[in-house]
Write an enzyme that holds these catalytic residues in place. Structure first.
Site, PDB file in Angstrom:
ATOM      1  N   THR A 388       0.722  -1.291   0.021  1.00 23.79           N
ATOM      2  CA  THR A 388       0.030  -0.051  -0.083  1.00 23.79           C
ATOM      3  C   THR A 388       0.887   1.220  -0.003  1.00 23.79           C
ATOM      4  OG1 THR A 388      -1.559  -1.154   1.096  1.00 23.79           O
ATOM      5  CG2 THR A 388      -1.905   0.936   1.389  1.00 23.79           C
ATOM      6  N   SER A 459     -10.950  -3.061   5.486  1.00 25.02           N
ATOM      7  CA  SER A 459      -9.374  -2.348   5.424  1.00 25.02           C
ATOM      8  C   SER A 459      -8.529  -2.180   6.730  1.00 25.02           C
ATOM      9  CB  SER A 459      -9.655  -1.077   4.579  1.00 25.02           C
ATOM     10  OG  SER A 459      -8.142  -0.720   4.332  1.00 25.02           O
ATOM     11  N   SER A 460      -7.504  -1.852   6.777  1.00 30.39           N
ATOM     12  CA  SER A 460      -6.994  -1.603   7.848  1.00 30.39           C
ATOM     13  C   SER A 460      -6.154  -0.138   7.530  1.00 30.39           C
ATOM     14  CB  SER A 460      -5.463  -2.584   8.193  1.00 30.39           C
ATOM     15  OG  SER A 460      -6.043  -3.772   8.567  1.00 30.39           O
TER      16      SER A 460
END
Ligand code: GLY
Length: 576
Positions: A388, A459-460
C-alpha cells in the site's frame, strides 16, 4: 476469558464514567545539531510521499499557489505512474481532509466494492474449503476500483485546480517516462514470475525482450498516458463509463472475471464521518469503516492513556508489554465486529469509548502476557507483501490531507488492462473468504466482513490527522497490511509520548501484535535484554522484516516538519 462479543457487551453494561490521565505534553520538534534524525522543514507547507517524483510534483503545486488538496490529488495520480506496485488508478483507498478554518475533518471513502455477481462462497470449493489464490491472482480478485472517483471528489470539494491540471504532471511522467530507481527494478524483479504470465502486464512493465528496467533506464507508459488524457478531457466518469471502462471489462472477461460495465457505472465514492477520539489532550481523527484503522487506533490509545508511557520509556519491555496487550485485544475485536457499515452494524461508539478501553486495560497483568487463546480463538497464516502507499500534505491555509491507497498486494492481481496500461487490484482478498479463515495478512474476519454484492471489503488503512487546540498538528498513516494500524499508532505515540521529532518518529524500530499469530513481531533494533524480559513474561518475540512506511508531517507554531520513512529508499519529504 470471555469471547470478544461478551467482553464488549459486559463492558457496555457495566461501564461507568472513567477519569483517565490526560496529561497534555508540549511536544517540541527539535532539529538542533546533535539530533540523530532531521525532518524536512518548511514555513508554507509540506509534502511527504513514498516517491521523490510524486513529492516533487506535489511540492510544485503548492509552490504555484495550489492548496494541500490540489497537491495531494496531483501526488496521487503521479504515484500511479511512478510507483505502479501500489500507486494506482485500478485500486482504491481513503482520504482524510482537515480544514482548520471550518473545523471540519471529512473522510472520503473510495474503497473498492464487490461486483454485483460476487457471492459469499465465491472463493470456496465444493467442499467449502477456501481456494486461496482465487481471491489473489485472478480477475475475480479485483474489486470495482475507486481511486479516480475518490481523487476527483476531493478535488471537486476542496481543490482549486481542474482535474486536467491535477493530472498533467502524471501524464507527462507517463508519456516522457522517468529514470527508474533501484527500488522499482528490485520490486518488479521479485514479482517477475507472477507478473509475466499476463500478456498485457509483460508488455507494459517489462522491456520488449522480457527483461526488467534497470536503475537509471527510462520507463515510458504510453497506454497509461492515453488513459489519463481521456480522464483529463472527459472527466472522472470516463473511467467508469467511457473507453477506459470498456477496456477494463474486456480484460476482466478475457480472464473469466465477473465484473461488468454496470458495476463500473454504479461505482460512487462515499463521504464518511471520521472516527474521532482523544489522547492526552490531542484530538485524533482517523478512518472509519469500511476501514478498521481509526476504530482500533483510538481503541488502543484509549487503553494506553492511563499509563505514563513516556516515563516507562520508548520500546522498554514494560511499554512493549502494554502495547502488545492492548493491540491483541483490539485485533480480536476487529475479527468479530468490523465490516462495511453500509451492510452491517459496527458498534463503533462502544469500541472507541474510554469506558470500554478501561475495562480491557483492567484485564492486563503487568507481569504476564495474556495468551491469545484466552482472548479469542486464532489461526496462523503466512506473511505476504504489503505494498500500500501513504502520503501526507499540508499547506499554510489550514488544509491538511492524509491519504492511503492501494492495489492490496504489490502490483495487485498482476493483471494489466490491455490498451489502458494500469494494473488491477486484488482487494477481494480483504473480505473473509470464509469467516474464521485468515487472509493474506493473517487477519481473521467474521461474518461482518463476508462477501456481499456491492459491499466494501474491510481495510486496515488508517489515514490519520491529530489536532491540538483546533490546529492541524500531526498528519500520518502508513502502508503495511495488518501492520498499518500499529505503525500509525506508534508514530502518534512517538510524537506525543516520547516527544520525538517527526523524522525520528517514523524511523525508529516498531513492534506489532495482531493477536493471531501469537507473537510480538519486532523490527531489528530492540535490545536482547528487552526481548528476554518480554519472553520471561510469556511473550513470543519474533524479529521479522521492517513494517510500514509512514510519510508524516508535524505542524508546530507555524512551522512544517516532514518525516520520510527510511524503510522505502524513494521516500521524500519536501517543505516550502
Ligand atoms: N489491502 C490492505 C488494507 O486495505 O488494509
Amino acid at each position: 476469558m470471555a469471547h470478544p462479543r461478551h467482553r464488549l457487551a459486559a463492558a457496555l453494561l457495566g461501564a461507568t464514567t472513567l477519569l483517565l490521565s490526560t496529561v497534555t505534553l508540549a511536544v517540541a520538534q527539535p532539529i538542533i545539531e546533535g539530533e540523530r534524525f532531521h525532518p524536512a522543514v518548511g514555513t508554507h507547507g509540506m509534502v511527504a510521499t513514498s516517491n521523490t517524483l510524486a513529492t516533487q510534483v506535489a511540492h510544485d503545486v503548492l509552490a504555484q499557489g495550489g492548496n494541500a488538496v490540489d497537491a495531494a490529488v496531483t501526488a496521487g495520480f503521479a504515484l500511479a505512474v511512478t510507483q505502479p506496485q501500489s500507486g494506482n488508478i485500478g485500486g482504491g483507498g481513503f482520504m482524510l481532509i482537515s480544514d482548520e478554518k471550518s473545523g471540519k475533518v471529512i473522510a472520503i471513502d473510495y474503497r473498492e466494492k464487490a461486483p454485483q455477481g460476487a457471492s459469499e462462497t465465491m472463493f470456496q470449493d465444493e467442499h467449502g474449503n477456501v481456494i486461496a489464490d482465487a481471491s489473489r491472482y485472478t480477475a475475480n480478485a479485483s474489486g470495482v476500483p475507486g481511486t479516480v472517483a475518490g481523487l476527483a471528489l476531493a478535488l471537486d470539494k476542496y481543490g482549486t485546480l481542474s482535474l486536467a491540471q491535477a493530472l498533467a504532471p502524471a501524464i507527462t511522467l507517463a508519456e516522457n517516462g522517468f529514470a527508474v530507481p533501484q527500488l522499482f527494478s528490485d520490486n518488479i524483479s521479485q514479482a517477475r514470475e507472477r507478473l509475466t504470465q499476463w500478456e498485457a502486464t509483460r508488455k507494459t512493465f517489462f522491456k520488449s525482450d522480457g527483461s526488467v528496467y534497470q536503475p537509471g533506464e527510462v520507463f515510458k507508459q504510453p497506454e497509461l498516458a492515453a488513459t489519463l488524457k481521456r480522464i483529463a478531457e472527459q472527466g472522472p466518469r470516463e473511467f467508469y463509463e467511457g473507453k477506459t471502462a470498456q477496456l477494463l471489462i474486456a480484460e476482466m472477461k478475457r480472464h473469466g472475471g465477473i465484473m461488468t460495465l454496470n458495476d463500473l457505472n454504479a461505482y460512487q465514492p462515499a463521504l464518511r464521518e471520521p472516527v474521532h477520539g482523544s489522547y492526552r489532550g490531542y484530538d485524533v481523527y482517523s478512518m472509519s469503516p469500511p476501514s478498521s484503522g481509526g476504530a482500533h487506533i483510538v481503541q488502543i490509545l484509549n487503553m494506553l492513556e492511563g499509563d505514563d508511557i513516556g516515563a516507562l520509556g520508548f520500546n522498554s519491555a514494560a511499554t512493549i508489554h502494554l502495547m502488545s496487550e492492548a493491540m491483541k485485544r483490539a485485533y480480536a475485536d476487529r475479527s468479530q465486529y468490523l465490516g462495511d457499515t453500509d451492510f452491517v452494524n459496527v458498534p463503533l461508539a462502544a469500541i472507541t469509548s474510554k469506558a470500554y478501553a478501561h475495562s480491557l486495560r483492567a484485564q492486563f497483568d503487568m507481569q504476564h502476557a495474556t495468551p491469545s487463546s484466552e482472548i479469542a480463538p486464532g489461526q496462523v497464516a503466512p506473511y505476504e507483501s504489503d505494498q500500500t502507499t501513504h502520503f501526507s500534505v499540508a499547506d499554510d491555509q489550514g488544509l491538511a490531507v492524509s491519504n492511503t491507497y492501494t492495489l492490496n498486494f504489490s502490483y495487485g492481481s498482476g493483471i494489466t488492462v490491455d490498451g489502458a496500461g494500469f494494473l488491477m487490484n486484488n482487494e477481494m482478498d480483504d473480505f473473509s473468504a470464509k469467516p474464521g479463515v485468515p487472509n493474506a495478512y493473517g487477519l481473521i474476519g467474521g461474518a461482518a466482513n463476508k462477501i456481499e454484492p456491492g459491499k466494501r471489503m474491510l481495510s486496515s488503512m488508517s489515514p490519520t490527522i491529530v489536532k491540538h487546540d483546533g490546529k492541524n498538528f500531526l498528519i500520518t498513516g502508513s502502508p503495511g497490511g495488518s501492520r498499518i494500524i500499529t505503525t500509525t499508532l506508534q508514530v502518534i505515540m512517538n510524537v506525543i509520548d516520547h516527544r520525538m521529532n517527526i523524522q525520528a518518529a517514523v524511523s525508529v524500530p516498531r513492534v506489532h501484535d495482531q493477536w493471531s499469530p501469537e507473537e510480538i513481531r519486532i523490527e531489528q533494533g530492540i535490545s536482547p535484554d528487552t526481548i528476554n524480559l518480554l519472553e520471561a513474561m510469556g511473550h513470543t518475540v519474533v524479529t521479522k522484516e521492517a513494517m510500514g512506511a509512514s510519510q508524516s508531517i508535524v505542524i508546530e507554531n507555524g512551522t512544517f516538519y516532514g518525516g520520510a520513512d527510511p524503510r522505502r529508499s524513494t521516500s521524500a519529504a519536501m517543505g516550502l
